[in-house]
Design a protein around this motif. Structure first.
Motif, PDB file in Angstrom:
ATOM      1  N   ARG A   6       0.755  -1.139   0.023  1.00 65.63           N
ATOM      2  CA  ARG A   6       0.046   0.089  -0.078  1.00 65.63           C
ATOM      3  C   ARG A   6       0.952   1.101   0.036  1.00 65.63           C
ATOM      4  O   ARG A   6       1.695   1.476   0.897  1.00 65.63           O
ATOM      5  CB  ARG A   6      -0.906   0.195   1.297  1.00 65.63           C
ATOM      6  CG  ARG A   6      -2.108  -0.829   1.122  1.00 65.63           C
ATOM      7  CD  ARG A   6      -3.091  -0.627   2.283  1.00 65.63           C
ATOM      8  NE  ARG A   6      -2.586  -1.220   3.499  1.00 65.63           N
ATOM      9  CZ  ARG A   6      -3.281  -0.696   4.587  1.00 65.63           C
ATOM     10  NH1 ARG A   6      -4.082   0.095   4.732  1.00 65.63           N
ATOM     11  NH2 ARG A   6      -2.805  -1.346   5.710  1.00 65.63           N
ATOM     12  N   GLY A  33      -0.980  -0.212  13.723  1.00 65.13           N
ATOM     13  CA  GLY A  33      -0.543  -1.618  13.234  1.00 65.13           C
ATOM     14  C   GLY A  33       0.227  -2.209  13.815  1.00 65.13           C
ATOM     15  O   GLY A  33       0.298  -3.568  13.658  1.00 65.13           O
ATOM     16  N   THR A  64       3.862   0.280   2.591  1.00 63.18           N
ATOM     17  CA  THR A  64       3.869  -0.851   3.597  1.00 63.18           C
ATOM     18  C   THR A  64       3.544  -2.183   2.908  1.00 63.18           C
ATOM     19  O   THR A  64       3.010  -2.173   1.862  1.00 63.18           O
ATOM     20  CB  THR A  64       2.922  -0.222   4.527  1.00 63.18           C
ATOM     21  OG1 THR A  64       2.888  -1.337   5.649  1.00 63.18           O
ATOM     22  CG2 THR A  64       1.335  -0.204   4.124  1.00 63.18           C
ATOM     23  N   ARG A  65       4.220  -3.047   3.447  1.00 61.64           N
ATOM     24  CA  ARG A  65       3.822  -4.388   2.911  1.00 61.64           C
ATOM     25  C   ARG A  65       3.870  -5.371   3.998  1.00 61.64           C
ATOM     26  O   ARG A  65       4.300  -4.897   5.177  1.00 61.64           O
ATOM     27  CB  ARG A  65       4.484  -4.940   1.744  1.00 61.64           C
ATOM     28  CG  ARG A  65       6.142  -4.667   1.978  1.00 61.64           C
ATOM     29  CD  ARG A  65       6.711  -5.314   0.817  1.00 61.64           C
ATOM     30  NE  ARG A  65       7.388  -4.165  -0.135  1.00 61.64           N
ATOM     31  CZ  ARG A  65       7.940  -4.334  -1.285  1.00 61.64           C
ATOM     32  NH1 ARG A  65       7.885  -5.528  -1.636  1.00 61.64           N
ATOM     33  NH2 ARG A  65       8.405  -3.500  -1.925  1.00 61.64           N
ATOM     34  N   ASN A  68       1.599  -4.946   6.908  1.00 59.38           N
ATOM     35  CA  ASN A  68       1.531  -3.743   7.548  1.00 59.38           C
ATOM     36  C   ASN A  68       2.180  -3.752   8.665  1.00 59.38           C
ATOM     37  O   ASN A  68       2.311  -2.630   9.503  1.00 59.38           O
ATOM     38  CB  ASN A  68       0.024  -3.197   7.726  1.00 59.38           C
ATOM     39  CG  ASN A  68      -0.872  -3.268   6.615  1.00 59.38           C
ATOM     40  OD1 ASN A  68      -0.356  -3.119   5.527  1.00 59.38           O
ATOM     41  ND2 ASN A  68      -2.037  -3.652   6.811  1.00 59.38           N
ATOM     42  N   GLN A 156      -4.975   4.066   6.756  1.00 59.09           N
ATOM     43  CA  GLN A 156      -5.508   2.901   7.017  1.00 59.09           C
ATOM     44  C   GLN A 156      -6.379   2.513   5.815  1.00 59.09           C
ATOM     45  O   GLN A 156      -6.976   1.446   5.755  1.00 59.09           O
ATOM     46  CB  GLN A 156      -6.484   3.077   8.235  1.00 59.09           C
ATOM     47  CG  GLN A 156      -5.698   3.514   9.375  1.00 59.09           C
ATOM     48  CD  GLN A 156      -4.692   2.272   9.647  1.00 59.09           C
ATOM     49  OE1 GLN A 156      -5.121   1.041   9.755  1.00 59.09           O
ATOM     50  NE2 GLN A 156      -3.409   2.655  10.237  1.00 59.09           N
ATOM     51  N   LYS A 158      -7.038   0.827   1.914  1.00 62.36           N
ATOM     52  CA  LYS A 158      -5.965   0.249   1.164  1.00 62.36           C
ATOM     53  C   LYS A 158      -6.212   0.881  -0.251  1.00 62.36           C
ATOM     54  O   LYS A 158      -7.105   0.837  -0.931  1.00 62.36           O
ATOM     55  CB  LYS A 158      -7.009  -1.350   0.865  1.00 62.36           C
ATOM     56  CG  LYS A 158      -6.408  -2.154   2.242  1.00 62.36           C
ATOM     57  CD  LYS A 158      -7.010  -3.333   2.024  1.00 62.36           C
ATOM     58  CE  LYS A 158      -6.437  -4.209   3.208  1.00 62.36           C
ATOM     59  NZ  LYS A 158      -6.418  -3.784   4.489  1.00 62.36           N
TER      60      LYS A 158
END
Length: 315
Positions: A6, A33, A64-65, A68, A156, A158
């Motif tokens: 994201r 997260g 992020t991946r 998260n 937050q 997606k």
């Protein structure tokens, strides 16, 4: 874009003037997260990191991946971002390190690759300076167009770089995940053990209430700490039904004639929320920012439920 990836911050030419916003947004994202939130040390490291990376490396996209729990810094491209650094912000073992496979790390740093070390400003300043000394990393820097705008996504959601449309998930599964547990934990961290309307109450009698209901909001956005009030169980039910209303000036309206005849509730009508003890620092943001976000959610709720923003009547 892969589901696990994201975009959070897309760099524009105004990035230097918006560093404070980026800091606050990333701290909030990490608080949400990480199970139990993140430590004060991690919050301060993130703020230092945003400034230092900009000063030493330049403006960086952030995404992020991997469920998260990690932030990537570099040039974002859907499906294959070109990261320079990675921050794993999990509360138990937060780590910051050069991104990529071993050969990439060695090429970037000219250093023997070690396991990521605990967060340390002194140590990681050396790592950043080591990368800066190499020319290779420059291919991983974004190139914002002149007069382009830095875009800070609602962190937050997606989001996709292509269409930026939120991906609403099945809300029923959210209730079975740890999202509600984190939501409740943050409620106690922010509000203490007090109903925001009635005051002190046993912990077992308190519930984390959504301001904008989770069924009418995007799933992850629903569990933001500023979409939350800590309420006594009976007050929670009355708030959900619209029998008790809170306006954006934090005044309470008892919106039910029967309740207004009951001593336990009629005294609430016209009262004000006690927001002086809110622990906004637990979220790593300023009091003004938290109040602003809270008011926005109250306005959205009242608009959704009653077709308008609630304004307190003037005598």
């Amino acid at each position: 874009m892969q589901n696990s990836e994201r975009l959070l911050v897309k760099v524009g030419s105004d990035f230097p003037s918006r560093l404070k916003e980026v800091e606050e947004a990333l701290v909030l994202f990490c608080v949400q997260g990480s199970v139990g939130g993140v430590s004060e040390n991690t919050m301060e490291f993130i703020k230092w990191l945003v400034k230092t990376l900009h000063e030493q490396i330049g403006a960086l996209d952030i995404w992020t991946r991997e469920n998260n729990t990690r932030l990537e810094f570099g040039r974002f491209k859907p499906n294959k971002g070109f990261a320079i650094f990675t921050l794993n912000f999990q509360s138990k073992h937060p780590r910051f390190y050069v991104a990529g496979i071993k050969s990439v790390k060695e090429k970037l740093t000219d250093m023997q690759v070690e396991r990521a070390k605990p967060l340390s400003i002194a140590y990681h300043r050396e790592i950043i300076n080591g990368v800066r000394a190499k020319g290779y990393y420059k291919s991983r820097l974004p190139k914002p167009e002149q007069r382009s705008e830095t875009f800070i996504f609602n962190l937050q959601l997606k989001c996709s770089l292509i269409d930026a449309k939120p991906n609403k998930q099945n809300t029923s599964s959210a209730r079975d995940s740890d999202a509600q547990g984190k939501f409740r934990l943050n409620a106690f961290r922010v509000y203490g053990r007090k109903c925001i309307i009635t005051g002190d109450a046993p912990k077992s009698a308190l519930e984390a209430a959504h301001i904008v209901h989770h069924k009418t909001s995007i799933l992850d956005e629903s569990f933001h700490p500023w979409n939350c009030l800590l309420l006594r169980r009976d007050i929670h039910g009355l708030y959900d039904s619209g029998d008790i209303i809170i306006d954006s000036d934090f005044k309470v309206l008892v919106n039910n004639e029967q309740l207004n005849e009951m001593d336990s509730y009629k005294n609430l009508d016209g009262s004000e929320l006690n927001i002086s003890n809110i622990n906004h620092s637990a979220l790593g943001i300023s009091e003004n920012k938290f109040i602003e976000l809270l008011k926005d959610q109250l306005n959205k709720r009242n608009n959704d439920m009653f077709g308008k923003v609630i304004f307190w009547p003037v005598d």
